[in-house]
Design an enzyme around this catalytic site. Structure first.
Site, short mmCIF file in Angstrom:
data_model
loop_
_atom_site.label_atom_id
_atom_site.label_comp_id
_atom_site.label_asym_id
_atom_site.label_seq_id
_atom_site.Cartn_x
_atom_site.Cartn_y
_atom_site.Cartn_z
CB SER A 53 17.55 11.34 3.96
OG SER A 53 17.89 11.40 5.33
CE1 TYR A 97 17.13 12.10 0.30
CE2 TYR A 97 14.93 12.52 1.18
CZ TYR A 97 15.78 11.78 0.39
OH TYR A 97 15.28 10.71 -0.32
CB CYS A 112 12.79 12.16 6.66
SG CYS A 112 14.10 13.31 6.23
CB THR A 142 15.08 17.01 6.07
OG1 THR A 142 15.86 17.09 7.27
CG2 THR A 142 15.65 17.94 5.05
CB CYS A 197 17.31 15.08 12.67
SG CYS A 197 18.08 13.93 11.50
CG HIS A 226 19.72 10.09 10.72
ND1 HIS A 226 18.76 10.49 9.82
CD2 HIS A 226 20.53 9.22 10.04
CE1 HIS A 226 18.99 9.91 8.64
NE2 HIS A 226 20.06 9.13 8.76
N1 DGL Z 1 16.36 11.81 9.22
C1 DGL Z 1 16.40 13.07 8.52
C2 DGL Z 1 15.54 14.10 9.31
O1 DGL Z 1 14.72 13.69 10.14
C3 DGL Z 1 17.82 13.35 8.21
C4 DGL Z 1 18.13 14.63 7.56
C5 DGL Z 1 18.98 14.65 6.33
O2 DGL Z 1 18.91 13.75 5.50
O3 DGL Z 1 19.72 15.63 6.22
O4 DGL Z 1 15.60 15.28 9.13
#
Ligand code: DGL
Length: 258
Positions: A12, A43, A74, A76, A185, A187
């Site tokens: 995302s 996301y 990701c 999510t 996550c 990030h």
């Molecule tokens: N890097 C995404 C994850 O691993 C970010 C989540 C998002 O976009 O809310 O879930």
């Protein structure tokens, strides 16, 4: 599909670069094409169908550029769309991401484990199944962190605002000793230092990027799709937001020490 085609990676936004780093270290001969959808981040706050549609767009974007496999970097998007993408592209190796709960439980049997992730990751079936599998082997405490990935998108890795956010969200879970913190996550590995300051020196902090890299290599090998070149692969970074500052931040995240 040819073994010399690039591997596509999407997220995302910028977080999937933590996975991309592991992929590059594990398979230095592969070419990688990364697509960050910062225009639609986060996301995790969107309805499921929207995340599915955005993930389908990201996969189509990568496929139009000739990738031989897709890594959903990701958690999510994996929860929302991996099954649906695999149905849509049955011949394409598609590798997903999930919180590294299994290695955390194996390393800390009977321990207390925090799982930091988006609300969507923690509420979707994929994580609930993972939890069912491991909850009698450890005390697992899911910690939703809405708004945390945005710090990484903005290039904020330390400072009073981030500290205040982490204190508010993590401290209520730190009354009893914690053995491991799972970064669920992609990030969050970029916030490891700031998270360490709040959780203290005791817990091990784990993320799933190494496991995803190994799984990607296995999937490519199984299909005879590994690039035979041992080193010298390239990385191309792209983003749905055409913002030079964001592209510079992506470069920085790819190269900075973690
Ligand atoms: N890097 C995404 C994850 O691993 C970010 C989540 C998002 O976009 O809310 O879930």
């Amino acid at each position: 599909m040819a073994c010399t085609d690039p591997v596509g990676v999407f997220d995302s936004g910028l977080g999937g670069i933590s996975v991309l780093r592991a992929l590059r270290n594990w398979m230095p001969g592969e070419d990688f094409l990364y697509y960050g959808d910062s225009r639609h981040a986060p996301y995790g706050d969107r309805p499921l169908q929207e995340v599915q549609a955005l993930s389908a767009d990201a996969a189509a974007w990568l496929l139009a550029r000739g990738v031989k496999a897709i890594v959903i970097a990701c958690n999510t998007a994996t929860s929302a769309a991996a099954a649906f993408l695999r149905e849509t592209y049955p011949d394409l190796p598609i590798i997903g991401t999930e919180p590294a709960l299994k290695p955390a439980v194996e390393r800390h049997p009977g321990g207390r484990i925090l799982v930091l992730a988006t609300e969507m990751t923690l509420h979707e079936q994929k994580f609930r199944r993972l939890l069912e599998q491991f909850q009698d082997r450890a005390a697992v405490d899911p910690v939703p962190c809405p708004g945390l990935m945005e710090f990484v998108e903005r290039g904020v890795f330390s400072g009073p605002q981030l500290k205040a956010y982490l204190k508010a969200h993590l401290q209520p879970h730190l009354a009893a000793p914690v053995d491991a913190v799972v970064l669920g996550c992609t990030h969050y590995p970029f916030l490891r230092g700031a998270i360490r300051q709040i959780v203290g020196p005791r817990p091990e902090i784990l993320d799933g990027s190494g496991g995803i890299a190994r799984q990607t290599q296995r999937r490519l090998q199984a299909r005879d799709l590994s690039n035979p070149r041992p080193t010298g692969g390239s990385i191309t970074l792209c983003n749905s937001l055409d913002d030079p500052a964001l592209l510079r931040r992506m470069e920085l995240l790819l190269r900075c020490p973690l």
